[in-house]
Design a protein around this motif. Structure first.
Motif, PDB file in Angstrom:
ATOM      1  N   ASN A  16       2.267   0.030  -8.277  1.00 35.36           N
ATOM      2  CA  ASN A  16       0.857  -0.318  -8.160  1.00 35.36           C
ATOM      3  C   ASN A  16       0.598  -1.099  -6.871  1.00 35.36           C
ATOM      4  OD1 ASN A  16      -1.854  -0.591  -8.973  1.00 35.36           O
ATOM      5  ND2 ASN A  16      -1.409  -2.583  -9.918  1.00 35.36           N
ATOM      6  N   GLN A  17       1.478  -2.026  -6.543  1.00 39.59           N
ATOM      7  CA  GLN A  17       1.332  -2.811  -5.312  1.00 39.59           C
ATOM      8  C   GLN A  17       1.485  -1.918  -4.076  1.00 39.59           C
ATOM      9  OE1 GLN A  17       4.399  -5.611  -6.402  1.00 39.59           O
ATOM     10  NE2 GLN A  17       2.887  -7.290  -6.513  1.00 39.59           N
ATOM     11  N   VAL A  18       2.400  -0.984  -4.125  1.00 42.00           N
ATOM     12  CA  VAL A  18       2.583  -0.055  -3.010  1.00 42.00           C
ATOM     13  C   VAL A  18       1.328   0.775  -2.812  1.00 42.00           C
ATOM     14  CG1 VAL A  18       3.857   1.986  -2.238  1.00 42.00           C
ATOM     15  CG2 VAL A  18       5.090   0.054  -3.228  1.00 42.00           C
ATOM     16  N   ASN A  19       0.773   1.279  -3.900  1.00 42.46           N
ATOM     17  CA  ASN A  19      -0.448   2.095  -3.806  1.00 42.46           C
ATOM     18  C   ASN A  19      -1.608   1.299  -3.227  1.00 42.46           C
ATOM     19  OD1 ASN A  19       0.815   4.395  -4.801  1.00 42.46           O
ATOM     20  ND2 ASN A  19       0.297   3.913  -6.934  1.00 42.46           N
ATOM     21  N   LYS A  20      -1.736   0.045  -3.633  1.00 47.20           N
ATOM     22  CA  LYS A  20      -2.803  -0.809  -3.104  1.00 47.20           C
ATOM     23  C   LYS A  20      -2.620  -1.049  -1.603  1.00 47.20           C
ATOM     24  CE  LYS A  20      -4.080  -3.360  -7.246  1.00 47.20           C
ATOM     25  NZ  LYS A  20      -4.124  -4.654  -7.921  1.00 47.20           N
ATOM     26  N   LEU A  21      -1.382  -1.270  -1.181  1.00 48.80           N
ATOM     27  CA  LEU A  21      -1.092  -1.492   0.237  1.00 48.80           C
ATOM     28  C   LEU A  21      -1.424  -0.243   1.051  1.00 48.80           C
ATOM     29  CD1 LEU A  21       0.028  -3.202   2.546  1.00 48.80           C
ATOM     30  CD2 LEU A  21       2.314  -2.403   1.927  1.00 48.80           C
ATOM     31  N   TRP A  22      -1.013   0.908   0.592  1.00 44.91           N
ATOM     32  CA  TRP A  22      -1.301   2.162   1.297  1.00 44.91           C
ATOM     33  C   TRP A  22      -2.802   2.409   1.381  1.00 44.91           C
ATOM     34  CZ3 TRP A  22       2.880   5.882  -1.097  1.00 44.91           C
ATOM     35  CH2 TRP A  22       4.111   5.596  -0.496  1.00 44.91           C
ATOM     36  N   GLU A  23      -3.484   2.158   0.279  1.00 40.76           N
ATOM     37  CA  GLU A  23      -4.939   2.347   0.264  1.00 40.76           C
ATOM     38  C   GLU A  23      -5.611   1.422   1.280  1.00 40.76           C
ATOM     39  OE1 GLU A  23      -8.512   1.541  -2.887  1.00 40.76           O
ATOM     40  OE2 GLU A  23      -6.663   2.417  -3.700  1.00 40.76           O
ATOM     41  N   PHE A  24      -5.181   0.172   1.309  1.00 38.62           N
ATOM     42  CA  PHE A  24      -5.738  -0.791   2.268  1.00 38.62           C
ATOM     43  C   PHE A  24      -5.513  -0.316   3.708  1.00 38.62           C
ATOM     44  CE2 PHE A  24      -4.878  -4.348   5.141  1.00 38.62           C
ATOM     45  CZ  PHE A  24      -6.108  -4.985   5.120  1.00 38.62           C
ATOM     46  N   LEU A  25      -4.286   0.109   4.011  1.00 36.87           N
ATOM     47  CA  LEU A  25      -3.965   0.559   5.365  1.00 36.87           C
ATOM     48  C   LEU A  25      -4.758   1.801   5.745  1.00 36.87           C
ATOM     49  CD1 LEU A  25      -0.100   0.028   5.305  1.00 36.87           C
ATOM     50  CD2 LEU A  25      -1.793  -1.384   6.484  1.00 36.87           C
ATOM     51  N   ASN A  27      -7.699   2.715   4.554  1.00 37.13           N
ATOM     52  CA  ASN A  27      -9.109   2.333   4.710  1.00 37.13           C
ATOM     53  C   ASN A  27      -9.377   1.680   6.061  1.00 37.13           C
ATOM     54  OD1 ASN A  27      -9.867   3.323   2.209  1.00 37.13           O
ATOM     55  ND2 ASN A  27      -9.583   1.348   1.176  1.00 37.13           N
ATOM     56  N   LYS A  28      -8.378   1.025   6.606  1.00 38.09           N
ATOM     57  CA  LYS A  28      -8.516   0.365   7.908  1.00 38.09           C
ATOM     58  C   LYS A  28      -8.103   1.298   9.049  1.00 38.09           C
ATOM     59  CE  LYS A  28      -9.678  -3.703   6.350  1.00 38.09           C
ATOM     60  NZ  LYS A  28     -10.921  -4.354   6.656  1.00 38.09           N
ATOM     61  N   ASN A  29      -7.809   2.564   8.731  1.00 34.35           N
ATOM     62  CA  ASN A  29      -7.338   3.557   9.720  1.00 34.35           C
ATOM     63  C   ASN A  29      -6.075   3.090  10.442  1.00 34.35           C
ATOM     64  OD1 ASN A  29      -9.283   5.529   9.227  1.00 34.35           O
ATOM     65  ND2 ASN A  29     -10.761   4.462  10.533  1.00 34.35           N
ATOM     66  N   ILE A  30      -5.220   2.457   9.692  1.00 37.48           N
ATOM     67  CA  ILE A  30      -3.950   1.990  10.246  1.00 37.48           C
ATOM     68  C   ILE A  30      -2.890   3.021   9.905  1.00 37.48           C
ATOM     69  CG2 ILE A  30      -2.181   0.190  10.164  1.00 37.48           C
ATOM     70  CD1 ILE A  30      -4.447  -1.777   9.402  1.00 37.48           C
ATOM     71  N   LYS A  31      -2.240   3.523  10.947  1.00 35.81           N
ATOM     72  CA  LYS A  31      -1.177   4.495  10.725  1.00 35.81           C
ATOM     73  C   LYS A  31       0.101   3.749  10.394  1.00 35.81           C
ATOM     74  CE  LYS A  31      -3.168   7.904  13.779  1.00 35.81           C
ATOM     75  NZ  LYS A  31      -3.008   8.777  14.909  1.00 35.81           N
ATOM     76  N   PHE A  32       0.847   4.306   9.481  1.00 38.04           N
ATOM     77  CA  PHE A  32       2.064   3.632   9.069  1.00 38.04           C
ATOM     78  C   PHE A  32       3.128   4.656   8.725  1.00 38.04           C
ATOM     79  CE2 PHE A  32      -0.672   4.220   5.454  1.00 38.04           C
ATOM     80  CZ  PHE A  32       0.158   4.679   4.448  1.00 38.04           C
ATOM     81  N   HIS A  33       4.334   4.166   8.757  1.00 41.21           N
ATOM     82  CA  HIS A  33       5.494   4.989   8.420  1.00 41.21           C
ATOM     83  C   HIS A  33       6.416   4.141   7.563  1.00 41.21           C
ATOM     84  CE1 HIS A  33       8.426   8.145   8.858  1.00 41.21           C
ATOM     85  NE2 HIS A  33       9.332   7.241   9.158  1.00 41.21           N
ATOM     86  N   VAL A  34       6.811   4.694   6.452  1.00 39.64           N
ATOM     87  CA  VAL A  34       7.650   3.947   5.524  1.00 39.64           C
ATOM     88  C   VAL A  34       9.101   4.402   5.685  1.00 39.64           C
ATOM     89  CG1 VAL A  34       8.106   3.467   3.093  1.00 39.64           C
ATOM     90  CG2 VAL A  34       5.751   3.729   3.885  1.00 39.64           C
TER      91      VAL A  34
END
Length: 126
Positions: A16-25, A27-34
């Motif tokens: 759940n915390q991972v999903n919230k973090l991804w959603e936040f990123l 929404n801010k148009n922040i590209k990320f790689h895990v």
């Protein structure tokens, strides 16, 4: 757009915390790689293997040889240039009648001769 990188480490994180973090990123148009620990460990092992298989001695020696050859070629070229200039000056001295020009050529020949002698002395008489 400013580009930056950072690493976030989680010892324990819920789905759940991972999903919230991804959603936040997102929404801010922040590209990320895990990257997972196992991915990093595998990449690290691969890089270590590449380093182990590299023969640094031959790479270094090749660089030294290339550089030495380049310098020897440049030294030879410079010596030939000075010797050619001396030949031209000597030929002009054999044909010149004007005393002022003869004096100028003698001064010039002396300078080139001194430069050539000193350069040969510096590089070891080659």
């Amino acid at each position: 757009m400013k580009k930056c990188s950072f690493i976030i480490e989680f010892d324990e994180i819920s789905e759940n915390q991972v999903n919230k973090l991804w959603e936040f990123l997102e929404n801010k148009n922040i590209k990320f790689h895990v990257l997972k620990d196992e991915d990093l460990k595998n990449e690290n092992q691969e890089l270590k293997k590449q380093l182990e298989n590299t023969d640094y001695t031959s790479v270094y020696l090749k660089g030294c040889t290339d550089t030495k050859g380049k310098y020897l070629s440049q030294q030879k070229e410079f010596i030939e240039y000075l010797e050619d200039k001396l030949c031209v000056i000597n030929n002009l001295l054999n044909t010149e009648q004007d005393e002022a020009k003869v004096y100028y050529l003698i001064v010039r020949r002396t300078a080139f001769d001194e430069i050539l002698s000193k350069y040969k002395e510096i590089i070891g008489g080659k």
